[in-house]
Motif scaffolding. Structure first.
Motif, PDB file in Angstrom:
ATOM      1  N   ASN A   1      65.431  74.804  72.278  1.00  0.00           N
ATOM      2  CA  ASN A   1      66.782  74.427  71.848  1.00  0.00           C
ATOM      3  C   ASN A   1      66.916  72.909  71.746  1.00  0.00           C
ATOM      4  O   ASN A   1      67.920  72.321  72.148  1.00  0.00           O
ATOM      5  N   VAL A   2      65.874  72.278  71.215  1.00  0.00           N
ATOM      6  CA  VAL A   2      65.834  70.823  71.055  1.00  0.00           C
ATOM      7  C   VAL A   2      65.760  70.492  69.569  1.00  0.00           C
ATOM      8  O   VAL A   2      64.909  71.019  68.849  1.00  0.00           O
ATOM      9  N   VAL A   3      66.660  69.638  69.113  1.00  0.00           N
ATOM     10  CA  VAL A   3      66.606  69.148  67.740  1.00  0.00           C
ATOM     11  C   VAL A   3      65.610  67.994  67.718  1.00  0.00           C
ATOM     12  O   VAL A   3      65.905  66.896  68.186  1.00  0.00           O
ATOM     13  N   ASN A   4      64.434  68.251  67.201  1.00  0.00           N
ATOM     14  CA  ASN A   4      63.328  67.294  67.322  1.00  0.00           C
ATOM     15  C   ASN A   4      63.354  66.258  66.202  1.00  0.00           C
ATOM     16  O   ASN A   4      62.814  66.481  65.116  1.00  0.00           O
ATOM     17  N   PHE A   5      63.974  65.121  66.488  1.00  0.00           N
ATOM     18  CA  PHE A   5      64.035  64.046  65.501  1.00  0.00           C
ATOM     19  C   PHE A   5      62.796  63.159  65.530  1.00  0.00           C
ATOM     20  O   PHE A   5      62.778  62.119  64.881  1.00  0.00           O
ATOM     21  N   THR A   6      61.774  63.557  66.282  1.00  0.00           N
ATOM     22  CA  THR A   6      60.493  62.838  66.217  1.00  0.00           C
ATOM     23  C   THR A   6      59.501  63.545  65.311  1.00  0.00           C
ATOM     24  O   THR A   6      58.366  63.093  65.161  1.00  0.00           O
ATOM     25  N   HIS A   7      59.911  64.654  64.699  1.00  0.00           N
ATOM     26  CA  HIS A   7      58.965  65.455  63.924  1.00  0.00           C
ATOM     27  C   HIS A   7      58.378  64.664  62.752  1.00  0.00           C
ATOM     28  O   HIS A   7      57.172  64.699  62.508  1.00  0.00           O
ATOM     29  N   GLY A   8      59.232  63.947  62.033  1.00  0.00           N
ATOM     30  CA  GLY A   8      58.739  63.141  60.921  1.00  0.00           C
ATOM     31  C   GLY A   8      57.857  61.998  61.392  1.00  0.00           C
ATOM     32  O   GLY A   8      56.850  61.668  60.748  1.00  0.00           O
ATOM     33  N   ALA A   9      58.219  61.395  62.528  1.00  0.00           N
ATOM     34  CA  ALA A   9      57.405  60.305  63.068  1.00  0.00           C
ATOM     35  C   ALA A   9      56.028  60.809  63.489  1.00  0.00           C
ATOM     36  O   ALA A   9      55.014  60.114  63.311  1.00  0.00           O
ATOM     37  N   LEU A  10      55.966  62.026  64.029  1.00  0.00           N
ATOM     38  CA  LEU A  10      54.678  62.594  64.424  1.00  0.00           C
ATOM     39  C   LEU A  10      53.841  62.967  63.198  1.00  0.00           C
ATOM     40  O   LEU A  10      52.608  62.903  63.247  1.00  0.00           O
ATOM     41  N   TYR A  11      54.498  63.353  62.125  1.00  0.00           N
ATOM     42  CA  TYR A  11      53.812  63.538  60.840  1.00  0.00           C
ATOM     43  C   TYR A  11      53.147  62.225  60.409  1.00  0.00           C
ATOM     44  O   TYR A  11      51.983  62.205  59.994  1.00  0.00           O
ATOM     45  N   THR A  12      53.883  61.120  60.548  1.00  0.00           N
ATOM     46  CA  THR A  12      53.335  59.798  60.219  1.00  0.00           C
ATOM     47  C   THR A  12      52.195  59.432  61.151  1.00  0.00           C
ATOM     48  O   THR A  12      51.168  58.890  60.712  1.00  0.00           O
ATOM     49  N   VAL A  13      52.366  59.715  62.436  1.00  0.00           N
ATOM     50  CA  VAL A  13      51.316  59.418  63.420  1.00  0.00           C
ATOM     51  C   VAL A  13      50.027  60.154  63.063  1.00  0.00           C
ATOM     52  O   VAL A  13      48.931  59.584  63.134  1.00  0.00           O
ATOM     53  N   GLY A  14      50.139  61.416  62.661  1.00  0.00           N
ATOM     54  CA  GLY A  14      48.949  62.173  62.274  1.00  0.00           C
ATOM     55  C   GLY A  14      48.228  61.546  61.100  1.00  0.00           C
ATOM     56  O   GLY A  14      46.991  61.465  61.082  1.00  0.00           O
ATOM     57  N   ALA A  15      48.998  61.063  60.108  1.00  0.00           N
ATOM     58  CA  ALA A  15      48.390  60.411  58.947  1.00  0.00           C
ATOM     59  C   ALA A  15      47.693  59.117  59.348  1.00  0.00           C
ATOM     60  O   ALA A  15      46.582  58.824  58.893  1.00  0.00           O
TER      61      ALA A  15
END
Length: 290
Positions: A33-47
């Motif tokens: 039940n967490v709105v994960n606003f780091t999801h896009g940043a983690l996408y960037t981190v993976g790249a």
């Protein structure tokens, strides 16, 4: 007809990575039940981890991918332990502010470390595309599709065929009862956030070589991940996977038959329609993870 076939092939390739984004987000949102606003940043981190491993360290391209995924997993586990765990039980507004701050910090960190100039990730695949009749597909994009489908299959198997997946589904349905039955809910939350983060990092690592890598690349990816969760239905992993392909199809057909400038807009028009007529999502089922 030839153009349509080409768009459908492109949909498969793009949809696989979109599905990874959506599955990772729906797991975190559904179980924690967490709105994960780091999801896009983690996408960037993976790249960027993919870029660092291949371009800076000279690691084999195929070995760099699991390294980037592992890095996303570790980043996710650290975020859950250091930032989310101390605020467990707090109201959702507090958690959202913490996650927004973490996302900004991650994006600023990549900008500070790597600079604002876009980076290209070297690919081992030949530049000459595979030509099958009227359809032309680069070898890199075929690899991206295969890797994405493989990761989706592994995630589905983990959730539905392992004890960890059983514990995750139990925590989703009723965390208090799961704890009484011996499930380590704290560990499940960490594993869930780490798994979701690793899928976001995997999507970034796969699409990074296709396009270019830059610090702000995760912003639009995060919006699309939320859109996919809306399409598929909260907590529905299968729905998130299908939603990723639906969004990719809308973008491809919109770019091909309307205007390339409306690529992103076409997908979000579908989201508006879903919110108006079926706000629970196209594939929503009560109390479901898997």
């Amino acid at each position: 007809m030839d153009q349509l076939i080409q768009h459908l092939v492109n949909t498969l390739i793009l949809g696989g990575t979109y599905a990874l984004l959506g599955i990772g987000l729906t797991l975190i949102f559904g179980i924690m039940n967490v709105v994960n606003f780091t999801h896009g940043a983690l996408y960037t981190v993976g790249a960027y981890l993919m870029y660092l491993a291949v371009a800076a360290l000279g690691l084999n391209f195929f070995l760099a991918l699991p390294v980037a995924i592992l890095g996303g997993l570790l980043f996710g586990a650290a975020i859950e332990v250091l930032l989310l765990r101390p605020f467990r039980g707090s109201d959702i507004d507090t958690t959202m502010l913490v996650m927004i701050g973490a996302g900004i910090a991650l994006q600023s960190g990549t900008l500070w470390i790597f600079g604002g100039v876009a980076k290209a990730i070297p690919s081992p695949f030949p530049e000459v595309p595979l030509q099958v009749g009227p359809v032309s597909v680069s070898w890199l994009r075929l690899f991206v599709l295969g890797a994405a489908l493989g990761l989706i299959g592994l995630t589905y198997a983990l959730i539905n065929r392992t004890k960890l997946g059983l514990a995750m589904r139990a925590a989703f349905q009723d965390s208090d009862t799961a704890a009484l039955m011996g499930v380590n809910v704290r560990l499940i939350y960490t594993a869930t956030f780490a798994l979701g983060s690793s899928l976001a990092a995997a999507a970034g690592a796969l699409l990074g070589p296709v396009y270019v890598v830059f610090p702000q690349m995760g912003g639009l990816a995060e919006l699309k991940a939320f859109a996919i969760v809306i399409l598929g239905g909260l907590g529905n992993v299968t729905g998130a996977a299908i939603g990723g392909f639906i969004l990719a199809l809308a973008e491809e057909l919109g770019a091909g038959y309307v205007s390339s400038g409306y690529r992103d807009a076409m997908g979000f028009l579908i989201i508006i329609a879903v919110l108006l007529y079926k706000p629970t999502g196209l594939f929503a089922k009560a109390e479901r993870i898997g």
